[in-house]
Design an enzyme around this catalytic site. Sequence first.
Site, PDB file in Angstrom:
ATOM      1  N   SER A  69     -19.385   8.619 -17.515  1.00  0.00           N
ATOM      2  CA  SER A  69     -18.364   9.602 -17.900  1.00  0.00           C
ATOM      3  C   SER A  69     -18.563  10.920 -17.185  1.00  0.00           C
ATOM      4  O   SER A  69     -17.642  11.740 -17.135  1.00  0.00           O
ATOM      5  CB  SER A  69     -18.467   9.887 -19.405  1.00  0.00           C
ATOM      6  OG  SER A  69     -18.267   8.739 -20.155  1.00  0.00           O
TER       7      SER A  69
ATOM      8  N   HIS B   7     -14.388   4.222 -13.476  1.00  0.00           N
ATOM      9  CA  HIS B   7     -14.407   4.830 -14.809  1.00  0.00           C
ATOM     10  C   HIS B   7     -13.215   4.328 -15.620  1.00  0.00           C
ATOM     11  O   HIS B   7     -12.081   4.757 -15.435  1.00  0.00           O
ATOM     12  CB  HIS B   7     -14.373   6.359 -14.671  1.00  0.00           C
ATOM     13  CG  HIS B   7     -14.534   7.068 -15.966  1.00  0.00           C
ATOM     14  ND1 HIS B   7     -13.869   8.228 -16.277  1.00  0.00           N
ATOM     15  CD2 HIS B   7     -15.293   6.783 -17.049  1.00  0.00           C
ATOM     16  CE1 HIS B   7     -14.216   8.631 -17.484  1.00  0.00           C
ATOM     17  NE2 HIS B   7     -15.073   7.761 -17.983  1.00  0.00           N
TER      18      HIS B   7
ATOM     19  N   GLU C  98     -10.341   5.361 -13.143  1.00  0.00           N
ATOM     20  CA  GLU C  98     -10.605   6.320 -12.077  1.00  0.00           C
ATOM     21  C   GLU C  98     -11.559   5.650 -11.088  1.00  0.00           C
ATOM     22  O   GLU C  98     -12.590   5.099 -11.491  1.00  0.00           O
ATOM     23  CB  GLU C  98     -11.230   7.600 -12.636  1.00  0.00           C
ATOM     24  CG  GLU C  98     -10.255   8.396 -13.511  1.00  0.00           C
ATOM     25  CD  GLU C  98     -10.892   9.636 -14.153  1.00  0.00           C
ATOM     26  OE1 GLU C  98     -10.203  10.640 -14.280  1.00  0.00           O
ATOM     27  OE2 GLU C  98     -12.084   9.593 -14.543  1.00  0.00           O
TER      28      GLU C  98
ATOM     29  N   ASN D 248     -12.041  13.500 -17.811  1.00  0.00           N
ATOM     30  CA  ASN D 248     -13.043  14.138 -18.683  1.00  0.00           C
ATOM     31  C   ASN D 248     -13.236  15.619 -18.396  1.00  0.00           C
ATOM     32  O   ASN D 248     -13.648  16.369 -19.281  1.00  0.00           O
ATOM     33  CB  ASN D 248     -14.385  13.405 -18.590  1.00  0.00           C
ATOM     34  CG  ASN D 248     -14.353  12.108 -19.380  1.00  0.00           C
ATOM     35  OD1 ASN D 248     -13.426  11.866 -20.153  1.00  0.00           O
ATOM     36  ND2 ASN D 248     -15.347  11.260 -19.187  1.00  0.00           N
TER      37      ASN D 248
END
Length: 298
Positions: free
Chosen positions: A128, A149, A161, A199
Amino acid sequence: MQIKKVGVVGCGLMGHGIVQVAAAQGGFDVVAFEADQGALDKGIARVEKSLAKLAQKSVEKGKMDADKAEAWAAGARARITPSTDKADLADCDLVVEAIVENLDVKKSLFAELGATCKPETILASNTSSFPIAEMGEASGRPERMVGLHFFNPVQLMKLVEVVRTDKTDEDVFAAARGFGESCGKVPVGCKDTPGFVVNRLLVPYMVQALEMLDRGDASKEDIDAAMQFGCGHPMGPITLTDYVGLDTTLFILEGWCERYPNEPAFAVPGILRRHVEAGKLGRKSGEGFFKWDGDKRS
Ligand code: CAA
Ligand code: NAD
């Protein structure tokens, strides 16, 4: 570069979902690896439950008849090989890591994978928050390292991602992107920056919500309702933190605060640390900011 066989290391909240979409949507042969047999059994049981649920929903929606839906779920399950032996990852074309959010632990895993896997194997991390480049260096094959991700719950969230470092080979990036698409996801390309796209925006927002709760500006229910009904979010930020896992959220923020001490958006809310210290990890442990019974929140 053709990907046929995929390894997934870690079969927790994220890993079991990656195993599932790779086998069910992607049609890949998948080695699902956990170091511990108990954790592996738990992860595979989650995949089986989720496959059964999706099969049942396909029947209810008239997309498949019952026999076809059962065959779909059984076919996906048959493509998954559970393993506690790292040697089973050696001939995978792609290995996706989804273990605890701890950079040292991830780096030592990538060093092992770099030494164990065939030279062509692409290595990917579902981290993350940590730099993909550092894991690439640890693996000894930085040109074959990417970030992949996925989002929680992997079975339902459409985004992946795909993160490239300065050293990632162009064909490795393209193969990783193609893998994401095969799993039914919408891939977006990202540079190797803290939190990539989502994030970097989402986690500071969660921090603000938790600090608001800690100050007593509003109740957890009202903070969540405000963002659901005021901004159309599918769930509010306090429920979302329970969903992500309080431990994982804390690991992300601690890592960022250590690495980027002058970035004001990165802070560890006291209320988050206190809950984790009390063993309240969110939905996965049955209690976070809310109490959970499976999917049901109270
Ligand atoms: N497998 C199979 N079925 C599943 C499932 C799974 N893993 N998870 C849920 N379902 C099912 C549910 O049981 C439900 O089935 P029924 O309709 O039969 O009851 C159905 O899918 C829809 O679930 P919900 O009723 O809970 O539906 P919802 O409309 O509330 O959607 C949600 C659920 C998709 C999770 C939605 O609330 C949502 O999008 N929440 C936000 C999630 C989010 O932001 N994720 C990103 C987190 S951040 C991250 O992942 C990055 C990071 O690094 C931390
Ligand atoms: P989790 O705690 O649910 O699962 C981690 C799993 O990894 C556990 O099953 C554990 O047994 C296993 N594990 C730990 N160390 C291991 C090792 N050395 N070898 C093999 N298995 C090991 O965590 P999670 O939420 O699935 O997170 C996994 C990764 O995905 C983290 O990097 C996290 O930041 C990232 N991520 C999490 C979310 C989320 O919403 N939770 C979303 C996207 C990405």
